[in-house]
Scaffold this motif. Structure first.
Motif, PDB file in Angstrom:
ATOM      1  N   GLY A  63      27.882  47.900   0.361  1.00 16.21           N
ATOM      2  CA  GLY A  63      29.247  48.425   0.745  1.00 16.21           C
ATOM      3  C   GLY A  63      29.206  49.668   1.611  1.00 16.21           C
ATOM      4  N   ASP A  64      28.007  49.933   2.207  1.00 18.66           N
ATOM      5  CA  ASP A  64      27.883  51.143   2.943  1.00 18.66           C
ATOM      6  C   ASP A  64      28.532  50.993   4.232  1.00 18.66           C
ATOM      7  OD1 ASP A  64      26.783  53.258   4.724  1.00 18.66           O
ATOM      8  OD2 ASP A  64      24.938  53.295   3.605  1.00 18.66           O
ATOM      9  N   GLU A  65      29.633  51.626   4.566  1.00 21.23           N
ATOM     10  CA  GLU A  65      30.402  51.679   5.795  1.00 21.23           C
ATOM     11  C   GLU A  65      29.688  52.171   6.797  1.00 21.23           C
ATOM     12  OE1 GLU A  65      34.484  53.026   5.089  1.00 21.23           O
ATOM     13  OE2 GLU A  65      34.736  51.594   3.389  1.00 21.23           O
ATOM     14  N   THR A  66      28.967  53.088   6.698  1.00 19.20           N
ATOM     15  CA  THR A  66      28.320  53.866   7.703  1.00 19.20           C
ATOM     16  C   THR A  66      27.454  52.611   8.294  1.00 19.20           C
ATOM     17  OG1 THR A  66      28.272  56.257   6.832  1.00 19.20           O
ATOM     18  CG2 THR A  66      26.716  55.871   8.228  1.00 19.20           C
ATOM     19  N   LEU A  67      26.593  52.148   7.422  1.00 16.92           N
ATOM     20  CA  LEU A  67      25.287  51.183   8.217  1.00 16.92           C
ATOM     21  C   LEU A  67      26.496  49.995   8.880  1.00 16.92           C
ATOM     22  CD1 LEU A  67      22.936  50.423   5.407  1.00 16.92           C
ATOM     23  CD2 LEU A  67      22.399  51.229   7.733  1.00 16.92           C
ATOM     24  N   ALA A  68      27.412  49.562   8.172  1.00 13.61           N
ATOM     25  CA  ALA A  68      28.461  48.524   8.785  1.00 13.61           C
ATOM     26  C   ALA A  68      28.713  48.872  10.174  1.00 13.61           C
ATOM     27  CB  ALA A  68      29.383  48.135   7.973  1.00 13.61           C
TER      28      ALA A  68
END
Length: 225
Positions: A38-43
């Motif tokens: 759920g890592d939004e930064t990676l996405a």
């Protein structure tokens, strides 16, 4: 291409395609990590990096066209250039699918459907891409055959996962507390089914890379479809 400059141009193309492959694998790996964590930064990194892959694709496409225009190419050289041209297209599309997966990760804020099986399938697809690129880099027809042979397995895993998600929806709908819960379940199921579909497509593109590599090495198109 009998001259040394022509041979160097071919090796430069192989190196550049391999570099694009590594970038694509990194994008896909980050997309899968974002789905799992759920890592939004990676996405967002994956989504923002897609334009870089597109630019690389266009540059390599031009490189292939230039090599096609050179005279006195051996048949093996032409197969290599053709395979490389097709492979960069598959890599660009895998990059697009990685972007899709990252967008699904951003949308999964209220997940009601577990994704454990999907995570495992994603890693299998990633492995297929890595192995197909290794086969291209090494001109390894045997490894190409092995990647092609693994396609049926990942297709079956995707089919089973889709059935499990759909069955879970039916069971949860029967236990739901109202229309809002049913709507949320439908949203989650749609997202997970799209995730499974796109992971399966990643596997298909890995098979394409392996099939083109096999043709490049063996002059046998039997895996191209």
């Amino acid at each position: 291409m009998t001259d040394e400059g022509g041979r160097e141009s071919l090796e430069a193309l192989r190196s550049d395609v391999s570099a694009m492959g590594k970038d694509t694998v990194a994008q896909l790996e980050k997309a899968l990590d974002s789905l799992e964590t759920g890592d939004e930064t990676l996405a967002r990194e994956v989504i923002e990096g897609d334009e870089r892959l597109n630019e690389t694709y266009l540059a390599l496409e031009s490189q292939c066209v230039d090599l096609f225009g050179q005279q006195e190419a051996f048949a093996g050289d032409l197969r290599f250039i053709t395979a490389s041209f097709k492979i960069i297209t598959d890599l660009e599309r895998i990059g697009d699918l990685a972007t899709n997966l990252s967008e699904y990760a951003l949308a999964a804020k209220h997940e009601l459907i577990p994704d454990d099986a999907v995570d495992e399938i994603g890693r299998d697809a990633l492995s297929m891409v890595e192995r197909s690129l290794a086969a291209y880099e090494a001109s390894d027809s045997q490894q190409s055959r092995e990647v092609v042979a693994s396609d049926d397995q990942i297709d079956e895993l995707c089919r089973t996962a889709s059935e499990t998600v759909t069955r879970d929806l039916i069971e949860r709908e029967a236990e739901s507390d109202g229309p809002w819960m049913v709507e949320q379940l439908l949203d989650d199921v749609t997202r997970v089914l799209l995730t499974i579909r796109d992971i399966e497509r990643v596997g298909d593109h890995a098979v394409n890379i392996a099939a083109r590599t096999y043709y490049m090495v063996e002059s046998d198109p039997k895996f191209i479809y």
